[in-house]
Motif scaffolding. Structure first.
Motif, PDB file in Angstrom:
ATOM      1  N   HIS A  30       0.800  -1.224   0.000  1.00 31.53           N
ATOM      2  CA  HIS A  30       0.000   0.000   0.000  1.00 31.53           C
ATOM      3  C   HIS A  30       0.838   1.283   0.000  1.00 31.53           C
ATOM      4  O   HIS A  30       0.299   2.349   0.287  1.00 31.53           O
ATOM      5  CB  HIS A  30      -0.938   0.027   1.219  1.00 31.53           C
ATOM      6  CG  HIS A  30      -1.976  -1.034   1.193  1.00 31.53           C
ATOM      7  ND1 HIS A  30      -3.036  -1.037   0.309  1.00 31.53           N
ATOM      8  CD2 HIS A  30      -2.111  -2.158   1.933  1.00 31.53           C
ATOM      9  CE1 HIS A  30      -3.793  -2.101   0.521  1.00 31.53           C
ATOM     10  NE2 HIS A  30      -3.253  -2.812   1.499  1.00 31.53           N
ATOM     11  N   LYS A  31       2.114   1.201  -0.315  1.00 31.87           N
ATOM     12  CA  LYS A  31       2.914   2.422  -0.226  1.00 31.87           C
ATOM     13  C   LYS A  31       4.182   2.334  -1.079  1.00 31.87           C
ATOM     14  O   LYS A  31       4.626   1.248  -1.460  1.00 31.87           O
ATOM     15  CB  LYS A  31       3.280   2.720   1.230  1.00 31.87           C
ATOM     16  CG  LYS A  31       4.151   1.655   1.881  1.00 31.87           C
ATOM     17  CD  LYS A  31       4.496   2.006   3.341  1.00 31.87           C
ATOM     18  CE  LYS A  31       3.315   1.863   4.257  1.00 31.87           C
ATOM     19  NZ  LYS A  31       3.697   2.017   5.678  1.00 31.87           N
ATOM     20  N   ILE A  32       4.743   3.500  -1.348  1.00 29.54           N
ATOM     21  CA  ILE A  32       6.021   3.633  -2.053  1.00 29.54           C
ATOM     22  C   ILE A  32       6.967   4.353  -1.093  1.00 29.54           C
ATOM     23  O   ILE A  32       6.659   5.459  -0.631  1.00 29.54           O
ATOM     24  CB  ILE A  32       5.898   4.456  -3.357  1.00 29.54           C
ATOM     25  CG1 ILE A  32       4.707   3.977  -4.191  1.00 29.54           C
ATOM     26  CG2 ILE A  32       7.189   4.393  -4.152  1.00 29.54           C
ATOM     27  CD1 ILE A  32       4.835   2.591  -4.718  1.00 29.54           C
ATOM     28  N   ILE A  91       7.013   8.261  -0.315  1.00 27.81           N
ATOM     29  CA  ILE A  91       6.864   9.064  -1.526  1.00 27.81           C
ATOM     30  C   ILE A  91       5.401   9.384  -1.807  1.00 27.81           C
ATOM     31  O   ILE A  91       5.066  10.505  -2.196  1.00 27.81           O
ATOM     32  CB  ILE A  91       7.505   8.331  -2.728  1.00 27.81           C
ATOM     33  CG1 ILE A  91       9.029   8.245  -2.535  1.00 27.81           C
ATOM     34  CG2 ILE A  91       7.169   9.017  -4.040  1.00 27.81           C
ATOM     35  CD1 ILE A  91       9.755   7.441  -3.595  1.00 27.81           C
ATOM     36  N   ASP A  92       4.505   8.410  -1.620  1.00 27.44           N
ATOM     37  CA  ASP A  92       3.088   8.621  -1.897  1.00 27.44           C
ATOM     38  C   ASP A  92       2.361   9.067  -0.636  1.00 27.44           C
ATOM     39  O   ASP A  92       2.921   9.068   0.463  1.00 27.44           O
ATOM     40  CB  ASP A  92       2.456   7.348  -2.441  1.00 27.44           C
ATOM     41  CG  ASP A  92       2.352   6.272  -1.374  1.00 27.44           C
ATOM     42  OD1 ASP A  92       3.382   6.002  -0.709  1.00 27.44           O
ATOM     43  OD2 ASP A  92       1.257   5.719  -1.163  1.00 27.44           O
ATOM     44  N   LYS A  93       1.097   9.441  -0.822  1.00 21.79           N
ATOM     45  CA  LYS A  93       0.201   9.712   0.296  1.00 21.79           C
ATOM     46  C   LYS A  93      -0.926   8.688   0.266  1.00 21.79           C
ATOM     47  O   LYS A  93      -1.214   8.095  -0.780  1.00 21.79           O
ATOM     48  CB  LYS A  93      -0.368  11.127   0.200  1.00 21.79           C
ATOM     49  CG  LYS A  93       0.680  12.218   0.342  1.00 21.79           C
ATOM     50  CD  LYS A  93       0.052  13.600   0.217  1.00 21.79           C
ATOM     51  CE  LYS A  93       1.105  14.689   0.348  1.00 21.79           C
ATOM     52  NZ  LYS A  93       0.524  16.043   0.190  1.00 21.79           N
ATOM     53  N   ASP A 109      -3.473   8.787  -2.476  1.00 24.73           N
ATOM     54  CA  ASP A 109      -3.044   8.559  -3.862  1.00 24.73           C
ATOM     55  C   ASP A 109      -3.521   7.215  -4.402  1.00 24.73           C
ATOM     56  O   ASP A 109      -3.429   6.966  -5.607  1.00 24.73           O
ATOM     57  CB  ASP A 109      -1.520   8.648  -3.961  1.00 24.73           C
ATOM     58  CG  ASP A 109      -0.999  10.053  -3.679  1.00 24.73           C
ATOM     59  OD1 ASP A 109      -1.757  11.019  -3.901  1.00 24.73           O
ATOM     60  OD2 ASP A 109       0.153  10.174  -3.215  1.00 24.73           O
ATOM     61  N   GLY A 110      -3.992   6.328  -3.529  1.00 20.17           N
ATOM     62  CA  GLY A 110      -4.603   5.080  -3.997  1.00 20.17           C
ATOM     63  C   GLY A 110      -3.630   4.001  -4.421  1.00 20.17           C
ATOM     64  O   GLY A 110      -3.927   3.215  -5.326  1.00 20.17           O
ATOM     65  N   ILE A 111      -2.451   3.944  -3.795  1.00 19.43           N
ATOM     66  CA  ILE A 111      -1.501   2.883  -4.124  1.00 19.43           C
ATOM     67  C   ILE A 111      -2.005   1.562  -3.544  1.00 19.43           C
ATOM     68  O   ILE A 111      -2.265   1.441  -2.355  1.00 19.43           O
ATOM     69  CB  ILE A 111      -0.093   3.214  -3.571  1.00 19.43           C
ATOM     70  CG1 ILE A 111       0.518   4.379  -4.347  1.00 19.43           C
ATOM     71  CG2 ILE A 111       0.818   1.998  -3.647  1.00 19.43           C
ATOM     72  CD1 ILE A 111       0.787   4.097  -5.801  1.00 19.43           C
ATOM     73  N   ASN A 135       0.490   0.463 -11.006  1.00 19.77           N
ATOM     74  CA  ASN A 135      -0.409   0.209  -9.872  1.00 19.77           C
ATOM     75  C   ASN A 135      -1.537  -0.730 -10.306  1.00 19.77           C
ATOM     76  O   ASN A 135      -2.504  -0.307 -10.947  1.00 19.77           O
ATOM     77  CB  ASN A 135      -0.977   1.535  -9.361  1.00 19.77           C
ATOM     78  CG  ASN A 135      -1.649   1.387  -8.013  1.00 19.77           C
ATOM     79  OD1 ASN A 135      -1.065   0.811  -7.102  1.00 19.77           O
ATOM     80  ND2 ASN A 135      -2.861   1.903  -7.885  1.00 19.77           N
ATOM     81  N   ARG A 136      -1.396  -2.030  -9.959  1.00 20.77           N
ATOM     82  CA  ARG A 136      -2.380  -3.013 -10.410  1.00 20.77           C
ATOM     83  C   ARG A 136      -3.741  -2.780  -9.783  1.00 20.77           C
ATOM     84  O   ARG A 136      -4.777  -3.085 -10.381  1.00 20.77           O
ATOM     85  CB  ARG A 136      -1.890  -4.428 -10.074  1.00 20.77           C
ATOM     86  CG  ARG A 136      -2.711  -5.528 -10.735  1.00 20.77           C
ATOM     87  CD  ARG A 136      -2.250  -6.910 -10.345  1.00 20.77           C
ATOM     88  NE  ARG A 136      -2.615  -7.231  -8.968  1.00 20.77           N
ATOM     89  CZ  ARG A 136      -2.315  -8.380  -8.351  1.00 20.77           C
ATOM     90  NH1 ARG A 136      -1.614  -9.299  -9.001  1.00 20.77           N
ATOM     91  NH2 ARG A 136      -2.680  -8.595  -7.116  1.00 20.77           N
ATOM     92  N   GLY A 137      -3.773  -2.203  -8.582  1.00 20.82           N
ATOM     93  CA  GLY A 137      -5.037  -2.065  -7.851  1.00 20.82           C
ATOM     94  C   GLY A 137      -6.105  -1.317  -8.612  1.00 20.82           C
ATOM     95  O   GLY A 137      -7.273  -1.727  -8.620  1.00 20.82           O
ATOM     96  N   ASP A 138      -5.732  -0.184  -9.262  1.00 20.83           N
ATOM     97  CA  ASP A 138      -6.732   0.556 -10.030  1.00 20.83           C
ATOM     98  C   ASP A 138      -6.377   0.630 -11.517  1.00 20.83           C
ATOM     99  O   ASP A 138      -6.895   1.481 -12.237  1.00 20.83           O
ATOM    100  CB  ASP A 138      -6.919   1.970  -9.459  1.00 20.83           C
ATOM    101  CG  ASP A 138      -5.631   2.778  -9.475  1.00 20.83           C
ATOM    102  OD1 ASP A 138      -4.606   2.242  -9.932  1.00 20.83           O
ATOM    103  OD2 ASP A 138      -5.646   3.937  -9.012  1.00 20.83           O
TER     104      ASP A 138
END
Length: 717
Positions: free
Chosen positions: A664-666, A679-681, A684-686, A706-709
């Protein structure tokens, strides 16, 4: 006594203040111009007669002559007071009453006269003099020059009253009579204020002005230093140019001398060759002449002998002489050509107009140019090069560099020199906006200065909707993005989000993890054919590495320097020779060994060619050397920042920092595994970020599959 006091007082006064710049003597009846330069009235009148107009002899400022002539110019009251004080001090030893009869006992501050006892008594009787202050001669003698000068404040020239007020509109001190006669406040044209209040305002203003003047002086001193330094460098450049001209002329003279010597050698060679032939001919002629003379002599002897004797040898001598006469050698030179040096008149004419070089004035600023990036990420170190031309001899300490932050704040910075002798400037901007770097040489801006650099915000920059399963992403040569979708088609997108084409491979191919090689080819894990495949951007398959069946490998990297391809397979990383396709070795560990690997989800090589391996099942990131020896656990398992759960992708940037995508994060880590930042928030939908690709260094930018979306997300970091 008075002489000693006078000398002490004069030591406290700048003598140039009391000196007329025209006659170079002490001022007499000084008149002041608006530029604050003062001159003797008589000197100034002579100056105007000679020049025909009123100009300041010191600063050349021009002024109109006032109505009534130069005598109407304002007096320099400050200088007048100094001169008057000097006169009084010089006469202290001759203190005599104004009546010239009695011995002085008192000094009247208002009348500015010494008084004897009798005159002082009369002085006290007159009502209009009753308020005059008398000082004893002893008190006057004990006064310092400054105390004595304070007894005589300037008086109003109109009413002979002390200045108690100041007209703020007319900018002049006034007396109490002036306030009701010449400077009435009721008329609205004048604004009298208490002189003490005005003086306090003057002191506050003068303090600020003094600070500004000192600052200006410092700037002038810096400018003077720069000009002196320029003069020094100018002399050095002159000496260097003269030396270079001499050296160049010597080179030309040497070349001409070499050419002359070559021609001299040619003359000597021709002469020796021709002289040898001439010597042979001379020898042959001398031999023939000698032989002929012998035969003639013999013939003469026979003619003088008796008949029988002569006729015995006559036939032989006659035949031999005839033969000699018939076979004479050439009597003309075999080659009558002379050696002549033909002057190249055209070359001489060229030499007379020969331009062996150019003498020009070159500014140091013209020999330097800034070279750097157009944009950076906030907080990113900026490195700007200063490119020098060959003729540039300026030193780094002669350059001045100034950063202007997006906030407007400025700061000077040092110009550094690298091992190759090239100059560079480093800086950092922590706020987004426009950052500027200004570099000057000898107070002049160099080329491309100021350099404007855009400082971009950290965080998400762009989201590209793919609407397909996204597996990995790489940057192409044209800065476009190539996306793998676990099919035989790779999609090509601009970074703006526009789809501009695809690379379609034969049916059955399934492109998963990718690596872009320096020649533009793509090496990828081919899940459809259980192998490694290399193709070009024209959809041509160039090579298959299938000596070992690879069922769903994860991660791929090519070390082009050593010609080795790395691929993750199960709990190990396999190494193949790209050319032969042969397996070289594998990196793996036993279950009971330190650094055990349970499942490789991705890996990458550091700038030192160590191997970072993501262990998906153990939720950790480990470091191995290039021989496969375990070094350390870089990142441990956990949901909090600085740890990972389900690590999917890893890349290493130019600074050897490590970017890791987990469920869930970078996150960004240093080369030794220390957490730097996320890096992300969260918004941001990671989710399940499978692939990473560094797509820019200035600004620092990473793309995430990002495979999730089913998107590609681009971040500044």
């Amino acid at each position: 006594m008075a002489t000693s006091e006078l000398n002490q007082f004069l030591e406290t006064v700048d003598q140039k203040v009391l000196e007329c710049a025209i006659c170079m003597k002490r001022l007499q009846n000084p008149k002041s111009l608006n530029c604050l330069h003062s001159y003797c009235l008589a000197c100034l009148e002579d100056w105007v007669k000679a020049k025909g107009k009123l100009t300041c002899p010191t600063c050349s400022s021009s002024y109109a002559i006032p109505e009534g002539g130069l005598k109407k110019l304002p007096p320099n009251t400050f200088v007048n007071n100094l001169l008057e004080t000097i006169e009084h001090i010089s006469k202290r030893d001759q203190m005599k009453c104004v009546c010239a009869k009695g011995q002085a006992k008192y000094y009247c501050q208002e009348c500015r006269h010494y008084l004897c006892s009798s005159c002082s008594d009369h002085h006290k009787i007159f009502p209009m003099l009753a308020n005059h202050k008398l000082h004893t001669v002893e008190d006057v003698r004990s006064m310092t020059p400054q105390d004595f000068a304070a007894l005589h404040p300037p008086l109003c020239s109109v009413h002979n009253k002390p200045f108690e007020f100041y007209c703020a509109d007319c900018k002049t001190p006034i007396c109490i009579n002036c306030t009701v006669m010449d400077h009435k406040e009721q008329e609205g044209k004048h604004k009298p204020i208490n002189i003490s209040k005005a003086f306090q305002s003057f002191k506050e203003t003068s303090k600020k002005l003094e600070e500004a003047a000192y600052k200006c002086e410092n700037q002038l001193q810096d400018g003077l230093k720069a000009v002196i330094e320029y003069a020094t460098n100018l002399e050095k450049s002159k000496d260097t140019s003269l030396r270079d001209i001499d050296n160049h002329v010597q080179v030309m003279v040497k070349k001409m001398k070499e050419s002359g010597d070559k021609m001299k050698n040619e003359v000597e060679t021709i002469y020796k060759e021709k002289k040898k032939a001439v010597d042979v001919q001379i020898s042959e002629l001398n031999t023939t002449i000698s032989d002929l003379n012998k035969k003639i002599s013999l013939l003469n002897h026979l003619s003088k002998s008796d008949e029988a004797t002569a006729l015995q040898s006559s036939e032989t001598v006659i035949t031999a002489l005839n033969d000699r006469i018939k076979k004479l050698p050439k009597t003309k030179p075999s080659d009558n050509r002379q050696i002549i040096f033909q002057i190249n008149e055209h070359q001489i004419a060229s030499l007379q107009q020969c331009n062996i070089g150019n003498v020009t004035l070159v500014r140091a600023a013209d020999c330097l140019q800034l070279q750097g990036m157009k944009s950076v990420t906030q907080g990113q170190t900026i490195v700007v090069k200063i490119i020098k031309t060959d003729e540039c001899e300026i030193q780094a300490n002669q350059l001045k560099a100034t950063w202007t932050q997006p906030t407007g704040e400025t700061s000077n910075t040092q110009v550094d020199e690298d091992d190759n002798g090239d100059y560079f400037v480093t800086g950092k901007c922590t706020s987004p906006g426009i950052c500027k770097l200004d570099v000057t040489a000898d107070c002049e801006q160099i080329k491309q200065s100021p350099m404007v650099i855009e400082v971009e915000k950290e965080g998400i920059v762009k989201t590209i909707k793919i609407n397909k399963y996204v597996k990995d992403i790489v940057k192409c040569e044209d800065d476009c993005l190539l996306v793998s979708c676990k099919t035989n088609t790779m999609l090509k997108y601009k970074q703006s989000g526009e789809c501009i084409g695809n690379v379609t491979l034969p049916a059955g191919v399934k492109v998963c993890n990718m690596y872009k090689m320096k020649n533009g080819n793509i090496a990828f894990n081919n899940w459809g054919n259980n192998c490694i495949t290399i193709c070009n951007m024209n959809s041509q398959v160039i090579k298959l590495i299938n000596n070992v069946e690879l069922n769903k490998p994860f991660g791929i990297h090519v070390d082009e320097a050593s010609n080795i391809l790395y691929v993750g397979f199960g709990s190990e990383v396999l190494l193949f020779n790209i050319d032969s396709g042969q397996k070289i070795r594998s990196i793996w560990t036993d279950d009971d060994q330190e650094g055990q690997i349970s499942g490789v989800s991705d890996f990458s090589l550091t700038n030192h060619r160590n191997i970072i391996i993501l262990d998906f099942y153990n939720n950790r990131v480990q470091l191995f050397d290039n021989e496969g020896r375990f070094m350390k656990v870089l990142v441990k398992a956990g949901d909090e920042d600085g740890k990972v759960m389900k690590p999917w992708g890893v890349v290493v940037d130019q600074d050897d920092n490590i970017i890791i995508s987990s469920e869930h994060k970078i996150q960004l880590f240093s080369s030794d595994g220390n957490f730097i930042k996320r890096i992300d928030k969260q918004e941001d939908g990671i989710k399940t970020p499978l692939g990473l690709s560094i797509i820019s260094y200035y600004p620092r930018r990473v793309a995430v599959a990002n495979r999730g979306d089913k998107t590609i997300k681009i971040f500044n970091y």
